[in-house]
Enzyme design. Structure first.
Site, PDB file in Angstrom:
ATOM      1  N   CYS A   2       0.837  -1.212   0.000  1.00  0.00           N
ATOM      2  CA  CYS A   2       0.000   0.000   0.000  1.00  0.00           C
ATOM      3  C   CYS A   2       0.865   1.252   0.000  1.00  0.00           C
ATOM      4  CB  CYS A   2      -0.857   0.007   1.260  1.00  0.00           C
ATOM      5  SG  CYS A   2      -1.724  -1.522   1.547  1.00  0.00           S
ATOM      6  N   ARG A  27       4.410   0.295  -6.475  1.00  0.00           N
ATOM      7  CA  ARG A  27       4.434  -0.581  -5.301  1.00  0.00           C
ATOM      8  C   ARG A  27       3.409  -1.687  -5.398  1.00  0.00           C
ATOM      9  NH1 ARG A  27       6.533   2.221  -0.544  1.00  0.00           N
ATOM     10  NH2 ARG A  27       5.053   1.052   0.713  1.00  0.00           N
ATOM     11  N   TRP A  74      -3.277  -2.552  -1.190  1.00  0.00           N
ATOM     12  CA  TRP A  74      -2.909  -3.899  -1.644  1.00  0.00           C
ATOM     13  C   TRP A  74      -3.637  -4.816  -0.682  1.00  0.00           C
ATOM     14  CZ3 TRP A  74       0.994  -7.807  -0.184  1.00  0.00           C
ATOM     15  CH2 TRP A  74       1.396  -8.610  -1.239  1.00  0.00           C
ATOM     16  N   ASN A 100      -1.404   1.464   6.297  1.00  0.00           N
ATOM     17  CA  ASN A 100      -0.569   0.373   5.755  1.00  0.00           C
ATOM     18  C   ASN A 100      -0.259  -0.544   6.920  1.00  0.00           C
ATOM     19  OD1 ASN A 100      -0.526   1.675   3.324  1.00  0.00           O
ATOM     20  ND2 ASN A 100       1.639   2.257   3.393  1.00  0.00           N
ATOM     21  N   GLY A 101      -0.263  -1.845   6.667  1.00  0.00           N
ATOM     22  CA  GLY A 101       0.087  -2.800   7.724  1.00  0.00           C
ATOM     23  C   GLY A 101      -1.066  -3.756   7.985  1.00  0.00           C
ATOM     24  N   GLU A 481      20.279 -14.112 -10.744  1.00  0.00           N
ATOM     25  CA  GLU A 481      19.641 -12.809 -10.955  1.00  0.00           C
ATOM     26  C   GLU A 481      18.954 -12.748 -12.310  1.00  0.00           C
ATOM     27  OE1 GLU A 481      18.745 -10.502  -9.241  1.00  0.00           O
ATOM     28  OE2 GLU A 481      18.399  -8.858 -10.628  1.00  0.00           O
ATOM     29  N   LYS A 485      14.967 -11.996 -12.857  1.00  0.00           N
ATOM     30  CA  LYS A 485      14.442 -10.931 -13.739  1.00  0.00           C
ATOM     31  C   LYS A 485      13.385 -11.495 -14.678  1.00  0.00           C
ATOM     32  CE  LYS A 485      15.308  -7.914 -12.042  1.00  0.00           C
ATOM     33  NZ  LYS A 485      15.881  -8.297 -10.798  1.00  0.00           N
ATOM     34  N   GLU A 488      10.175 -12.542 -12.794  1.00  0.00           N
ATOM     35  CA  GLU A 488       9.440 -11.404 -12.226  1.00  0.00           C
ATOM     36  C   GLU A 488       8.572 -10.687 -13.222  1.00  0.00           C
ATOM     37  OE1 GLU A 488      11.094  -8.646  -9.059  1.00  0.00           O
ATOM     38  OE2 GLU A 488      12.808  -9.071 -10.339  1.00  0.00           O
ATOM     39  N   HIS A 504      24.001 -32.805 -11.910  1.00  0.00           N
ATOM     40  CA  HIS A 504      23.470 -33.491 -10.716  1.00  0.00           C
ATOM     41  C   HIS A 504      21.955 -33.439 -10.684  1.00  0.00           C
ATOM     42  CE1 HIS A 504      27.614 -33.774  -9.394  1.00  0.00           C
ATOM     43  NE2 HIS A 504      27.743 -32.516  -9.766  1.00  0.00           N
ATOM     44  N   LYS A 603       7.240  -3.292  -4.834  1.00  0.00           N
ATOM     45  CA  LYS A 603       8.628  -2.826  -4.908  1.00  0.00           C
ATOM     46  C   LYS A 603       9.343  -2.990  -3.584  1.00  0.00           C
ATOM     47  CE  LYS A 603      12.287  -0.983  -6.563  1.00  0.00           C
ATOM     48  NZ  LYS A 603      13.119  -1.835  -7.464  1.00  0.00           N
TER      49      LYS A 603
HETATM   50  C1  AGP Z   1      14.101  -7.626  -7.336  1.00  0.00           C
HETATM   51  O1  AGP Z   1      13.927  -7.431  -8.733  1.00  0.00           O
HETATM   52  C2  AGP Z   1      12.791  -7.769  -6.616  1.00  0.00           C
HETATM   53  N1  AGP Z   1      11.967  -6.642  -6.828  1.00  0.00           N
HETATM   54  C3  AGP Z   1      12.947  -8.180  -5.175  1.00  0.00           C
HETATM   55  O2  AGP Z   1      13.535  -9.457  -5.185  1.00  0.00           O
HETATM   56  C4  AGP Z   1      13.824  -7.266  -4.291  1.00  0.00           C
HETATM   57  O3  AGP Z   1      15.172  -7.355  -4.692  1.00  0.00           O
HETATM   58  C5  AGP Z   1      13.712  -7.756  -2.841  1.00  0.00           C
HETATM   59  O4  AGP Z   1      12.362  -7.617  -2.438  1.00  0.00           O
HETATM   60  C6  AGP Z   1      14.635  -6.986  -1.881  1.00  0.00           C
HETATM   61  O5  AGP Z   1      14.276  -5.647  -1.878  1.00  0.00           O
HETATM   62  P1  AGP Z   1      15.296  -4.604  -1.173  1.00  0.00           P
HETATM   63  O6  AGP Z   1      16.574  -4.632  -1.973  1.00  0.00           O
HETATM   64  O7  AGP Z   1      14.593  -3.281  -1.256  1.00  0.00           O
HETATM   65  O8  AGP Z   1      15.520  -5.062   0.236  1.00  0.00           O
END
Ligand code: AGP
Length: 608
Positions: A2, A27, A74, A100-101, A481, A485, A488, A504, A603
């Protein structure tokens, strides 16, 4: 997650509240709303769906006034509906509140309030807070909020207005970030400083158990007993254009292309040529203390965790310090044996990730020194750690992290140099590393020239359902990584693996419909990676290779090739990550995915 925006000042509140929400869209949310005050008249407008739906409502029914609050929700408790969207009213409209929360004891409180005659309209936990505050409201809004908070179990970042207190916004924080923005005859409140860019460069971060009382001319931070507390005013080094896509179609693409400058900013003022080392202003550990460090635990989540894995290799290679990398969500509950000379380094872009914050708090509670690599000035993790290093990457809006990753890797390289030079690394070796680091922004600029080649490869493979990413040593975390990507933003299932590990088990996955991305630039393990590549080819798996421009062998051994410049092994992540970011971007684009706001993602993950 949120988003919250609050405003009180000389401007019309509605446009400020809506623009702030648009800055928080990345977000992730499913409904939005706002409430404004004109004198004692309270107006409430909310809508399920995107902010554009709310804008359509406001076009028909504007919400005038110079004081207000707004929210993107959210959904946690209750479906995404107009009724469940925030703000929520308390009492007979004496209170409007956004939150939020998660309030864990909301069901009990709801029953108690219903027994006292309060009528609930929504299925949310948030509405309980609004009625609770209304039940205490007499002649002091802050006091009513404080009395209500005592009953809550859970987390909150909230903003409250009341027709009985025109022009005032009250905020309160426990476990969900809130930041106050300071202006001339106006004050702002937000869950993320990104919402304030263009309006305020001076911010005050609330800590847990703190409240704020805002009017156009005055801001005050209070503790739970209404005592005013001193607060630090931070300067945001973000500019309005930072939160604008400019000529790019998506923030993610803009941020991929910002990476050469991001590396330059990450290194700016931190390379010490004469001493052949690096230096930092905020570690709060002097060389003698750092010499005593015998072990480092790096803890993070997601992309930041992958950067930590690269940091592990760097620290161990250049400083010979044993490093362990832990998923923050695991580390916080694992209770491992920790020696007193251990430093815990949290790596985070947002500085608000709940698991990383909890892991650092757990480490501090055990008396360990905590450091943080963070991109958001004054964020919770930055403030609660004993010291740290800012990334200076500028706001990262795209949910898929790109420039923060390469900034983290760059800062980890600087830290490795610094720690190595205070141990056994020679002046000559340190100077060589400085030269190599200084060459990286241009190497990344050169790497971006692979864009067209990547586009063609994306067109060839955007229909697949599975992909493998394989690398060794410094490029094993980059394989992870690259897979993240792709997952995601394109929703394709992808796995990153150490290239040798394929034998393996995972090699059973290989068939003509499962392409493998091999990270195979020239380097210490090039021959080994090529052997692994042959194993995949022998089983009919298509191979996409990331290789060096002067590689004469790769042409005959890969179906598709992305060329990158030759750089030292430990810096290969900074160039090899680029084509993987672009590949995920273009595959997602071809699949019609929402690149900057992928489904189900937020985010900054500020909940467990
Ligand atoms: C990365 O592309 C993601 N959005 C997610 O894995 C992110 O890296 C993770 O939530 C950690 O976020 P931070 O670096 O703000 O702690």
């Amino acid at each position: 997650m949120c988003g919250i925006v609050g405003y009180t000042g000389h401007r019309e509140a509605q446009p400020v509240l809506m623009e702030g929400l648009s800055r928080l869209e990345y977000r992730g949310y499913d409904s939005a709303g706002l409430a404004t005050l004109t004198g004692k008249d309270l107006r409430l407008r909310k809508s399920v769906g995107r902010i554009s739906e709310l804008a359509a409502v406001l076009k028909r029914h504007p919400s005038p006034g110079h004081c207000g609050i707004s929210h993107t929700r959210w959904a946690t408790h209750g479906a995404a509906t107009d009724i469940n969207a925030h703000p929520h009213l308390g009492g007979d409209g004496d209170i409007a509140l956004v939150h939020n929360g998660v309030i864990e004891n909301y069901a009990l409180l709801k029953r108690q309030l219903e027994q006292r005659g309060y009528r609930f309209r929504s299925q949310t936990d948030t509405e309980v807070i609004a009625h609770l505050i209304a039940s205490y409201l007499k002649d002091d809004l802050v006091e009513a909020v404080q009395k209500a908070l005592v009953h809550l179990k859970g987390t909150y970042g909230l903003a409250v207005i009341s027709p009985r207190f025109p022009g005032m916004v009250v905020g309160a924080r426990l476990g969900s970030p809130l930041v106050v923005g300071l202006g001339d005859n106006e004050t702002f409140l937000a869950s993320d400083p990104g919402a304030l860019v263009g309006y305020s460069q001076r911010v005050v971060y609330l800590n847990d158990h703190q409240l704020c009382a805002l009017t156009p001319q005055k801001w005050e931070v209070l503790d739970g007993e209404s005592a005013t507390v001193s607060a630090t005013v931070h300067s945001l080094d973000w500019e309005p254009e930072d939160t604008d896509k400019g000529d790019y179609e998506h923030f993610m693409l803009k941020e991929i292309y910002e990476q050469p400058e991001v590396l330059e900013r990450a290194m700016a003022g931190r390379l010490h040529a004469a001493g052949a080392t690096a230096h930092f202003g905020g570690l709060n550990l002097d060389p003698q203390q750092l010499r005593q460090v015998e072990r480092v635990i790096m803890t993070a989540c997601g992309t930041s965790y992958h950067a930590a894995l690269i940091g592990e290799y760097m620290f161990e290679q250049f400083a010979r310090i044993p490093v362990e990398v832990e998923y923050a969500s695991e580390f916080r509950y694992r209770n491992p044996p920790l020696e007193h000379n251990t430093v815990v380094l949290g790596i985070t872009q947002s500085g608000e990730t709940a698991d990383t914050l909890a892991a650092l708090r757990e480490s501090k509670a055990k008396g360990l020194r905590t450091l943080a690599l963070c991109n958001v000035v004054g964020s919770t993790i930055a403030r609660e750690s004993d010291g740290g290093v800012y990334l200076h990457a500028g706001p990262e809006i795209g949910v898929a992290s790109t420039k923060a990753f390469t900034a983290q890797v760059t800062v980890l390289a600087l830290l490795s140099l610094y720690l190595g030079r205070m141990r056994h690394m020679s002046h000559a070796a340190g100077s060589r590393i400085i030269d190599e680091l200084r060459a990286m922004p241009d190497a990344v600029r050169a790497t971006l020239k692979c864009h067209e080649a990547v586009k063609e490869i994306a067109a060839k493979y955007h229909h697949v359902n599975n992909m493998l990413y394989l690398g060794r040593q410094y490029l094993y975390p980059v394989a992870l990584e690259g897979a993240l990507k792709l997952k995601e933003i394109s929703y394709i299932h992808a796995e990153g693996y150490p290239a040798a590990e394929m034998k393996h088990g995972p090699i059973a996955l290989v068939d003509q419909d499962t392409p493998s991305v091999f990270l195979a630039p020239h380097g210490a393990v090039y021959d080994k990676v090529m052997s692994n590549l042959e194993e995949i080819r022998a089983r009919g798996g298509p191979v996409i290779a990331v290789a060096c421009e002067n590689d004469e062998h790769i042409e005959a051994r890969a179906d598709d090739i992305i060329y990158v410049p030759r750089v030292p092994d430990y810096l290969q992540p900074l160039v090899v990550a680029i084509p993987l970011q672009l590949l995920a971007y273009h595959i997602a684009l071809l699949r019609g995915c929402d690149i900057d706001m992928p489904r189900n993602l937020a985010k900054s993950v500020t909940v467990e």
